[in-house]
Design an enzyme around this catalytic site. Structure first.
Site, short mmCIF file in Angstrom:
data_model
loop_
_atom_site.label_atom_id
_atom_site.label_comp_id
_atom_site.label_asym_id
_atom_site.label_seq_id
_atom_site.Cartn_x
_atom_site.Cartn_y
_atom_site.Cartn_z
N ASP A 95 61.01 -7.83 -14.83
CA ASP A 95 60.41 -8.99 -14.19
C ASP A 95 59.46 -9.64 -15.18
O ASP A 95 58.89 -8.99 -16.04
CB ASP A 95 59.68 -8.58 -12.92
CG ASP A 95 59.18 -9.81 -12.17
OD1 ASP A 95 59.82 -10.86 -12.29
OD2 ASP A 95 58.14 -9.72 -11.48
N ASP A 296 66.02 -6.01 -5.87
CA ASP A 296 65.10 -4.98 -6.33
C ASP A 296 63.95 -4.94 -5.34
O ASP A 296 63.68 -5.93 -4.66
CB ASP A 296 64.55 -5.32 -7.73
CG ASP A 296 63.48 -6.39 -7.66
OD1 ASP A 296 62.31 -6.05 -7.42
OD2 ASP A 296 63.83 -7.59 -7.82
N CYS A 334 73.03 12.86 5.80
CA CYS A 334 72.50 12.25 4.56
C CYS A 334 72.96 13.09 3.37
O CYS A 334 72.85 14.32 3.40
CB CYS A 334 70.99 12.15 4.59
SG CYS A 334 70.31 11.38 3.08
N CYS A 336 71.70 12.89 0.32
CA CYS A 336 70.71 12.92 -0.78
C CYS A 336 70.29 14.36 -1.09
O CYS A 336 70.45 15.26 -0.27
CB CYS A 336 69.50 12.06 -0.44
SG CYS A 336 68.21 12.90 0.49
N CYS A 339 67.83 15.92 1.54
CA CYS A 339 68.43 16.37 2.80
C CYS A 339 69.40 17.54 2.59
O CYS A 339 69.60 18.34 3.50
CB CYS A 339 69.15 15.21 3.49
SG CYS A 339 68.00 14.03 4.21
N HIS A 365 64.99 10.50 -1.23
CA HIS A 365 65.68 10.20 0.02
C HIS A 365 65.77 8.70 0.29
O HIS A 365 66.83 8.16 0.60
CB HIS A 365 64.98 10.88 1.21
CG HIS A 365 65.57 10.49 2.52
ND1 HIS A 365 66.71 11.08 3.03
CD2 HIS A 365 65.22 9.53 3.42
CE1 HIS A 365 67.02 10.49 4.18
NE2 HIS A 365 66.14 9.55 4.44
#
Length: 402
Positions: A95, A296, A334, A336, A339, A365
RNA sequence: GCAGGGUUAGUGAAGUGGUCAAACACGGUUGACUGUAAAUCAACUCUCUCCGAGUUCGUAGGUUCGAAUCCUACACCCUGCA
């Protein structure tokens, strides 16, 4: 020079602006729509780049202002660019520092929120850390109080030094509390001229740094919630030689999709459109439906660090007493890392014990959750099931509020 | 045994006659967070029929118009001297 940057559109959704595509960069391809996590200071807080990569993130966005102040873009340049500096082998965005024009200036804290009914809370002279004029911005460093002048040319020099694959033109992000006259002035006297100056400096630096990987430059659309200003800005930027566009500014939640739609209609179809700072699920659906390709946002990481975890049934506050002995994962199904290996009770405990691992597990997560959501949306566009997914997904996500 | 110091809300700790239901910190509860000045911030945290009222500041008495604050006794803790 040969541009090692290309956007290819694959599938379109009938009756909407949504599309899937591929952004090709020197550090790899990004399948769009895609969520791009934010690592402001060349790190996503609490995660190693490898952990971030494992969430499925296809790219990462860092910040020119922060890296200019520390460690200095020259340091990153000397390290061989962002990728080498932080050991991240996927595409990167930076940015411009335009956000800080606002956040350190008129808009810190409440003023930047997206709720139309938020109370304006002007900063005192002492609190304010940025002062704008048409030339650029003077910043008071939040680190040591030193004064720094920032403008389009310096932003481009910094961003070239950082070496991201996709850069943004220096712009002014206005707030919802600025009136129409200020929005016009900001757009025509600063954001537009700054876009041209960014582009000119970008071209100069691209030639001067021949041999380095090509860095793409996106122009940034402003105009707040005024349709004519948004369209005016898009037409102005579309005529310039930008590689893509950032859709920026202050939005209200209610008409975010509509505003993005105006831009989706005006901007050339063959260039990618990046939503700056958006990641709430309903907003993502609205933006993609109206032609946004990438996003983003700091939110998944920040709210995660503060204990708010995403589930398909809405966010939960894992610090809440009711999770003290809840030995299930954050949500069943989930995929991830958190999890797969840990329970709500454990993450709850880590937060109460102020253990650093709480931040890591929560961030993994949440980043995975948003990345996966956008991946699923991408698949649904190709399959032609976007509207079904959107309806079912949002109904479940917001069911608790009804 | 003698002398001195101490005992305040879940914890630590201010407060030494009225502006004290009692600072502050921690702990606890709830909420917020959208191109990161954010491992941050906000509200609440004695009780209740909670825009008002009722009980508190080791225990029991007392002085005073009025006490967490002064006096007496007792209990417990700490430090010296025995």
């Amino acid at each position: 020079m040969q541009r090692d940057f290309k956007f290819t559109v694959h599938d379109r959704l009938d009756g909407a602006l949504a599309r899937t595509g591929t952004i090709h960069t020197p550090h790899g391809d990004i399948q769009t729509p895609a969520f791009i996590p934010v690592g402001t200071q060349a790190t996503l807080k609490a995660l190693t780049p490898e952990q971030l990569s494992d969430t499925g993130a296809q790219a990462m966005l860092a910040n020119a202002y922060h890296l200019y102040l520390r460690p200095g873009h020259q340091v990153v340049d000397a390290a061989g660019g962002l990728n080498k500096f932080m050991n991240w082998n996927k595409p990167t965005f930076t940015d411009s520092g335009g956000f800080q024009v606002m956040s350190l200036g008129a808009g810190f804290k409440k003023v930047i929120d997206m709720k139309g009914d938020a109370v304006e809370k002007p900063l005192t002279k002492k609190e304010k850390l940025a002062w704008i004029d048409n030339e650029g911005v003077r910043f008071k460093s939040h680190l040591d109080g030193t004064i720094h002048k920032f403008n389009a040319e310096l932003s481009m020099q910094i961003q070239h030094g950082l070496g991201a694959d996709i850069m943004f033109a220096f712009d002014e992000l206005t707030t919802l509390y600025d009136d129409r006259a200020y929005q016009e002035e900001s757009l025509r006297e600063r954001t537009h001229p700054w876009a041209l100056r960014s582009l000119a400096e970008h071209k100069r630096l691209t030639e001067a740094r021949a041999g380095k990987p090509y860095q793409a430059l996106f122009g940034v659309v402003q105009g707040a919630n005024y349709e004519d200003l948004r369209r005016e800005c898009c037409r102005f930027l579309a005529e310039q030689d930008f590689d893509g566009f950032g859709l920026g500014g202050a939005f209200t939640k209610e008409n975010l999709g509509e505003i993005v739609g105006w831009m989706g209609e005006e901007l050339p179809e063959d260039k990618p459109r990046h939503m700056l700072g958006i990641s709430e699920p309903d907003d993502i659906f609205d933006c993609i439906e109206n032609g946004a390709d990438t996003f983003d946002c700091v939110s998944p990481a920040r709210v995660g660090r503060n204990g708010a975890l995403y589930t398909p049934e809405g966010r939960i506050n894992i610090k809440g007493a009711k999770y003290r002995t809840d030995f299930s994962p954050i949500f069943e199904g989930c995929d991830c890392y958190t999890c797969q290996n840990y329970t709500r009770a454990y993450v709850h405990h880590l937060f109460h014990a102020k253990e650093l691992l709480a931040n890591t597990l929560a961030t993994i997560h949440n980043e995975r959750f948003i990345v996966r959501l956008v991946d699923d949306i991408r698949t649904s566009i190709t399959a032609g099931t976007f509207h079904d997914l959107k309806a079912a997904w949002l109904a479940r996500y917001y069911a608790r509020d009804i």
